[in-house]
Write an enzyme that holds these catalytic residues in place. Structure first.
Site, mmCIF file in Angstrom:
data_model
loop_
_atom_site.group_PDB
_atom_site.id
_atom_site.type_symbol
_atom_site.label_atom_id
_atom_site.label_comp_id
_atom_site.label_asym_id
_atom_site.label_seq_id
_atom_site.Cartn_x
_atom_site.Cartn_y
_atom_site.Cartn_z
ATOM 1 N N LYS A 132 -7.645 3.776 2.904
ATOM 2 C CA LYS A 132 -6.998 5.073 2.683
ATOM 3 C C LYS A 132 -7.263 5.652 1.299
ATOM 4 C CE LYS A 132 -4.114 3.227 5.709
ATOM 5 N NZ LYS A 132 -4.720 2.039 5.462
ATOM 6 N N SER A 171 0.840 -1.211 0.000
ATOM 7 C CA SER A 171 0.000 0.000 0.000
ATOM 8 C C SER A 171 0.869 1.253 0.000
ATOM 9 C CB SER A 171 -0.902 0.000 1.240
ATOM 10 O OG SER A 171 -0.127 -0.130 2.415
ATOM 11 N N LYS A 228 -18.252 30.933 -27.068
ATOM 12 C CA LYS A 228 -18.622 30.271 -25.817
ATOM 13 C C LYS A 228 -17.811 30.697 -24.598
ATOM 14 C CE LYS A 228 -20.970 26.663 -25.726
ATOM 15 N NZ LYS A 228 -22.261 26.521 -25.087
ATOM 16 N N THR A 266 -40.109 26.907 -6.375
ATOM 17 C CA THR A 266 -40.279 25.513 -5.948
ATOM 18 C C THR A 266 -40.611 24.766 -7.236
ATOM 19 O OG1 THR A 266 -42.644 25.749 -5.555
ATOM 20 C CG2 THR A 266 -41.226 26.145 -3.667
ATOM 21 N N HIS A 267 -40.117 23.570 -7.366
ATOM 22 C CA HIS A 267 -40.289 22.780 -8.603
ATOM 23 C C HIS A 267 -39.757 23.525 -9.829
ATOM 24 C CE1 HIS A 267 -43.267 20.460 -6.175
ATOM 25 N NE2 HIS A 267 -43.632 21.668 -5.770
ATOM 26 N N ASN A 326 -18.060 28.910 -20.995
ATOM 27 C CA ASN A 326 -18.794 27.829 -20.319
ATOM 28 C C ASN A 326 -18.508 27.759 -18.813
ATOM 29 O OD1 ASN A 326 -19.963 26.942 -22.735
ATOM 30 N ND2 ASN A 326 -18.172 25.691 -23.219
ATOM 31 N N ASN A 356 -1.126 -2.908 13.352
ATOM 32 C CA ASN A 356 -2.574 -2.699 13.404
ATOM 33 C C ASN A 356 -2.958 -1.467 14.223
ATOM 34 O OD1 ASN A 356 -2.491 -5.030 11.981
ATOM 35 N ND2 ASN A 356 -3.380 -6.333 13.583
ATOM 36 N N GLU A 364 -19.775 22.961 -13.359
ATOM 37 C CA GLU A 364 -20.222 21.644 -13.827
ATOM 38 C C GLU A 364 -19.367 20.527 -13.235
ATOM 39 O OE1 GLU A 364 -21.776 21.948 -18.270
ATOM 40 O OE2 GLU A 364 -20.002 23.159 -17.934
ATOM 41 N N TYR A 382 -8.652 -6.872 13.230
ATOM 42 C CA TYR A 382 -8.035 -6.303 12.034
ATOM 43 C C TYR A 382 -8.099 -7.306 10.896
ATOM 44 C CZ TYR A 382 -4.792 -4.471 8.623
ATOM 45 O OH TYR A 382 -4.265 -4.011 7.449
ATOM 46 N N GLN A 427 -6.827 -2.136 4.690
ATOM 47 C CA GLN A 427 -5.800 -1.359 3.988
ATOM 48 C C GLN A 427 -6.405 -0.543 2.844
ATOM 49 O OE1 GLN A 427 -1.696 -2.933 3.293
ATOM 50 N NE2 GLN A 427 -2.396 -3.073 1.189
ATOM 51 N N SER A 450 -14.750 27.123 -25.858
ATOM 52 C CA SER A 450 -15.026 25.964 -26.689
ATOM 53 C C SER A 450 -14.001 25.905 -27.825
ATOM 54 C CB SER A 450 -16.437 26.075 -27.265
ATOM 55 O OG SER A 450 -16.537 25.322 -28.461
HETATM 56 N N1 ARG Z 1 -0.783 -1.625 5.588
HETATM 57 C C1 ARG Z 1 -1.745 -2.141 6.492
HETATM 58 C C2 ARG Z 1 -2.999 -1.238 6.520
HETATM 59 O O1 ARG Z 1 -2.980 -0.193 5.980
HETATM 60 C C3 ARG Z 1 -1.255 -2.240 7.876
HETATM 61 C C4 ARG Z 1 -0.490 -3.467 8.038
HETATM 62 C C5 ARG Z 1 -1.109 -4.433 8.913
HETATM 63 N N2 ARG Z 1 -0.867 -5.638 8.249
HETATM 64 C C6 ARG Z 1 -1.010 -6.817 8.814
HETATM 65 N N3 ARG Z 1 -0.771 -7.821 8.079
HETATM 66 N N4 ARG Z 1 -1.447 -6.959 10.013
HETATM 67 O O2 ARG Z 1 -4.016 -1.600 7.052
#
Ligand code: ARG
Length: 483
Positions: free
Chosen positions: A327, A25, A285, A157-158, A287, A112, A292, A319, A324, A279
């Site tokens: 994010k 990651s 144009k 309204t509407h 725009n 974790n 948008e 966990y 992972q 455009s």
């Molecule tokens: N990269 C992992 C995450 O973002 C954290 C690692 C935990 N990995 C594990 N095998 N316990 O969640």
């Protein structure tokens, strides 16, 4: 066995290159690097104080992390691209530089709790940034509202003419939505600001750690109460995504109005050239692409929220590697929301409204029909009957292509004998607006009040952010300071 993994002991064979690539990651969580170092600094300090590692090792770790921190800040840090994630990358870099001391850093913690802690620290800053971006847009809207307290336009309204409103009132309606969006962020902050560090893998640890110490070193309000809960949930991130998705719904409504209000048919607003595009084929144009795209990028916010909810659903304790994936979805939501807020703030502050076009638009549409009905009520007619009478008058006007105010009083009397010459004042558009003085109404006096409320709230939001930022500067300085 590859040195790229932290857990090679159990294995005879190294993971395949494909597995490394598939499971890594790093390209996403590299954003957490700075927070990861801070988390480790706090952890090491606590390990020394509790006698779990020696003061010498603590110093080496602290100094080694200090160097890495500077490299992160200057953009020169070299984390092995094959690392499983940013946490292992930094730990390996540290250990390569300071040897055994680095290898002692991970005592009494797991990735974790580490990742949950880093992520919460990152989300704290992201949340503050979003509240500040919201404030910028609120400010731009309030400035227009103040300038246009008594500019009148049709209220819809509407998408059909309903009753006349002031532009200040219309813009304040958006401001209050944004105010609640900011409020939600501030409220989430208290659930976000809890420290998972020391939850370890899932069950806590046998080492005599001090979780209150690390929590306070990292500026959290307190440690999380249950280790298993701490490593298994990302509800704080889902909350952000929800707040952002709802906030983007509000932005997309505003964007939609800017799109059609800026069309020649409406002409209520002129978007500045800096926020417009042209455009490639039609030379004339100009725009409203920015508006948008804000409307379109609401899909990203909704997408991130759906990703997070789907990711979390049905995960068993505690966990799981699925987490992972959190994010990428959340970072996308944050970047998208902040960018849209900033663009909208810039576009709104440069936008120019056209009170004349608004005034022309007041003519059709019988915006004063409710007021005529209310006039008859005040003369003693029950509202349902007056509604019926005015409905008939409107039908008459539609047939003759005139407005209610263009009828003669004599003509009006044929529909109800209660109508007298004072009717003209009662249905003048200006009167219709000025008389809507009920709390929260559209009259300029009420809008003035709304502007005051809007300003107070915006200031309170900003001081919340400022207080938090000042507090965190002190937290980070204390932590990065010599052991
Ligand atoms: N990269 C992992 C995450 O973002 C954290 C690692 C935990 N990995 C594990 N095998 N316990 O969640």
């Amino acid at each position: 066995m590859s040195e790229k993994v932290l857990w090679s002991g159990r294995f005879d064979k190294a993971p395949t290159d494909e597995t490394i690539e598939f499971t890594s990651s790093l390209s996403v969580d590299i954003r957490l690097a700075w927070y990861d170092v801070m988390g480790s600094m706090a952890h090491a300090r606590m390990l020394v104080k509790q006698g779990i590692i020696s003061a010498e090792d603590g110093d080496r770790i602290h100094n080694g992390l200090g160097d890495i921190l500077k490299e992160i800040e200057s953009g020169t840090v070299e984390i092995d691209g094959k690392s499983e994630d940013v946490h292992s990358g930094i730990e390996m870099l540290l250990t390569k530089r300071i040897g055994d001391a680095g290898a002692r850093l991970h005592t009494a913690r797991s990735r974790n709790d580490q990742v949950a802690t880093d992520f919460r620290m990152y989300m704290r800053d992201a949340t503050l940034e979003t509240i500040e971006s919201l404030t910028g847009l609120q400010e731009a809207l309030i400035a227009h509202a103040e300038r246009h307290m008594d500019t009148v336009l049709p209220g819809f309204t509407h998408v059909q003419h309903a009753q006349p409103v002031t532009l200040g009132f219309h813009l304040m309606a958006y401001t209050f939505k944004l105010q609640r969006d900011a409020d939600r962020m501030i409220d989430s902050y208290k659930r976000l600001n809890l420290c998972p560090l020391g939850a370890a893998a899932l069950a806590g640890t046998t080492y005599p750690i001090d979780r209150h110490m690390t929590s306070s070193l990292l500026g959290f309000s307190r440690p999380t109460d249950n280790a298993m809960d701490a490593v298994s949930d990302r509800d704080f991130a889902v909350e952000y995504c929800f707040d952002a998705a709802l906030g983007m719904c509000h932005l997309s409504s505003l964007a939609e109005e800017l799109v059609y209000w800026s069309s020649p048919e409406f002409g209520f607003v002129e978007i500045s050239e800096g926020y417009s595009t042209g455009s490639s084929i039609m030379p004339q144009k100009k725009n409203p692409d920015v508006a948008e795209l804000v409307r379109g990028r609401t899909s990203r916010a909704t997408g991130s929220l759906m990703s997070m909810l789907t990711l979390m659903k049905g995960l068993p304790m505690s966990y799981n590697r699925d987490l992972q994936e959190d994010k990428e979805a959340v970072f996308r939501s944050i970047d998208n929301y902040n960018a849209c807020l900033r663009m909208m703030a810039g576009m709104m502050s440069e936008a120019r409204f056209d009170p004349e076009r608004m005034s022309e638009a007041l003519k059709g549409g019988f915006l004063n029909a409710t007021d005529l009905a209310d006039y008859l009520v005040k003369k003693g007619l029950p509202f349902r009957l007056s509604h019926e009478v005015v409905g008939k008058m409107v039908r008459h006007c539609v047939k003759n292509k005139i407005g209610l105010e263009e009828m003669q009083v004599k003509e009006m009397k044929e529909f109800s004998s209660l109508i007298g010459p004072d009717v003209m004042k009662a249905i003048s558009i200006e009167e219709c607006v000025n008389r809507r003085m009920s709390f929260g109404g559209t009259s300029p006096s009420q809008v003035e009040n709304q502007v005051l409320i809007g300003k107070d709230s915006k200031d309170a939001q900003l001081s919340f952010c400022m207080r938090e930022r000042e507090r965190m500067v002190k937290v980070w300085n204390d932590l990065a300071h010599d052991m």
